[in-house]
Design an enzyme around this catalytic site. Structure first.
Site, PDB file in Angstrom:
ATOM      1  N   SER A  61       0.822  -1.208   0.000  1.00  0.00           N
ATOM      2  CA  SER A  61       0.000   0.000   0.000  1.00  0.00           C
ATOM      3  C   SER A  61       0.861   1.265   0.000  1.00  0.00           C
ATOM      4  O   SER A  61       2.007   1.262   0.463  1.00  0.00           O
ATOM      5  CB  SER A  61      -0.909   0.017   1.229  1.00  0.00           C
ATOM      6  OG  SER A  61      -1.734  -1.120   1.229  1.00  0.00           O
TER       7      SER A  61
HETATM    8  N1  SAH Z   1      -0.546  -4.847   3.862  1.00  0.00           N
HETATM    9  C1  SAH Z   1       0.001  -5.346   2.628  1.00  0.00           C
HETATM   10  C2  SAH Z   1      -1.057  -5.314   1.559  1.00  0.00           C
HETATM   11  C3  SAH Z   1      -0.859  -6.358   0.547  1.00  0.00           C
HETATM   12  S1  SAH Z   1      -2.129  -6.384  -0.695  1.00  0.00           S
HETATM   13  C4  SAH Z   1       1.190  -4.526   2.211  1.00  0.00           C
HETATM   14  O1  SAH Z   1       1.150  -3.297   2.373  1.00  0.00           O
HETATM   15  O2  SAH Z   1       2.140  -5.087   1.690  1.00  0.00           O
HETATM   16  C5  SAH Z   1      -3.370  -7.381   0.078  1.00  0.00           C
HETATM   17  C6  SAH Z   1      -2.949  -8.773   0.453  1.00  0.00           C
HETATM   18  O3  SAH Z   1      -4.114  -9.446   0.932  1.00  0.00           O
HETATM   19  C7  SAH Z   1      -2.418  -9.615  -0.692  1.00  0.00           C
HETATM   20  O4  SAH Z   1      -1.159 -10.104  -0.348  1.00  0.00           O
HETATM   21  C8  SAH Z   1      -3.450 -10.738  -0.837  1.00  0.00           C
HETATM   22  O5  SAH Z   1      -2.892 -11.967  -1.225  1.00  0.00           O
HETATM   23  C9  SAH Z   1      -4.021 -10.799   0.558  1.00  0.00           C
HETATM   24  N2  SAH Z   1      -5.342 -11.409   0.687  1.00  0.00           N
HETATM   25  C10 SAH Z   1      -6.414 -11.280  -0.126  1.00  0.00           C
HETATM   26  N3  SAH Z   1      -7.464 -11.983   0.354  1.00  0.00           N
HETATM   27  C11 SAH Z   1      -7.030 -12.577   1.505  1.00  0.00           C
HETATM   28  C12 SAH Z   1      -7.645 -13.444   2.471  1.00  0.00           C
HETATM   29  N4  SAH Z   1      -8.917 -13.852   2.373  1.00  0.00           N
HETATM   30  N5  SAH Z   1      -6.892 -13.848   3.517  1.00  0.00           N
HETATM   31  C13 SAH Z   1      -5.608 -13.472   3.660  1.00  0.00           C
HETATM   32  N6  SAH Z   1      -4.975 -12.662   2.783  1.00  0.00           N
HETATM   33  C14 SAH Z   1      -5.681 -12.223   1.715  1.00  0.00           C
END
Ligand code: SAH
Length: 214
Positions: A61
């Site tokens: 993000s």
């Molecule tokens: N906080 C992270 C955001 C990553 S993007 C950062 O700043 O790096 C969102 C993430 O949520 C992705 O890695 C995706 O694989 C994960 N995601 C999506 N659905 C999910 C679920 N049901 N359970 C766990 N992770 C999930």
């Protein structure tokens, strides 16, 4: 500019100037080396004012969004926090700086493993990892004072709401697969109170109580 100079400039120009006020959030973002969490070849953009690709179709993000969501949790240091979507692990590190324990769930094993490696190397001993569908939450380890969902959900989940403590806060992007509003949910007298805060764009939350894959 050194990485550290770039990071201080990011905090001053993107966070403080835009109204982030929680001093603990600001100090944590001055400290944590965001560039370690951004894979090459985008590392040089680590302090830019935008989200960046981390592979597997996912993103780290934008710095402001990390700061804003974290500030919304109003952490004081003694909380247990649940994070859904470990991704790069950067938001996880910020939470680990500010809360007592962080429970983080990621559905893509490769991303979770990479984040675990980085966070172990950084010496955090208060982070607990799980690979799986975070839409179930982590009831065995709850309830939590804070829950942060870092992927876009179709609705406000009562499953996660049940894992919030009284006076607990949950921040979650809610909307379509392509754009959302960021909500803060606060549990008061067992009820979930909603605040609609800002517009945002996150990758979709995929799981049992969220979107289907594709
Ligand atoms: N906080 C992270 C955001 C990553 S993007 C950062 O700043 O790096 C969102 C993430 O949520 C992705 O890695 C995706 O694989 C994960 N995601 C999506 N659905 C999910 C679920 N049901 N359970 C766990 N992770 C999930």
């Amino acid at each position: 500019m050194t990485w550290n100079e770039k990071r201080q400039h990011m905090v001053d120009s993107q966070l403080v100037k835009r109204g982030i006020k929680d001093n603990r959030v600001i100090q944590s973002m001055r400290k944590v080396p965001r560039h370690d969490f951004v894979p090459d070849p985008l590392r040089k953009c680590a302090y830019d004012d935008c989200p960046l690709s981390i592979g597997k179709g996912q993103t780290i993000s934008q710095p402001y969004m990390v700061a804003f969501m974290t500030e919304c949790l109003r952490l004081r240091g003694d909380e247990r926090v649940l994070e859904i979507g470990t991704g790069s692990g950067y938001q996880t590190a910020i939470l680990a700086e500010l809360a007592e324990e962080v429970y983080t769930i990621e559905r893509i094993p490769e991303l979770s493993e990479r984040a675990q490696g980085l966070l172990d190397e950084a010496g955090y001993g208060n982070i607990f990892f799980k690979v799986g569908d975070g839409t179930y939450g982590w009831p065995e380890r709850g309830p939590f004072e804070g829950i942060i969902v870092t992927a876009g959900a179709p609705n406000i989940s009562s499953v996660l709401g049940e894992q919030l403590n009284e006076e607990g806060r949950m921040v979650v992007p809610v909307g379509t697969r392509h754009s959302q509003s960021l909500y803060r949910i606060t549990k008061r007298k067992g009820q979930l109170m909603e605040e609609n805060l800002i517009l945002c764009i996150f990758v979709p939350l995929i799981g049992e109580y969220a979107w289907e894959e594709n």
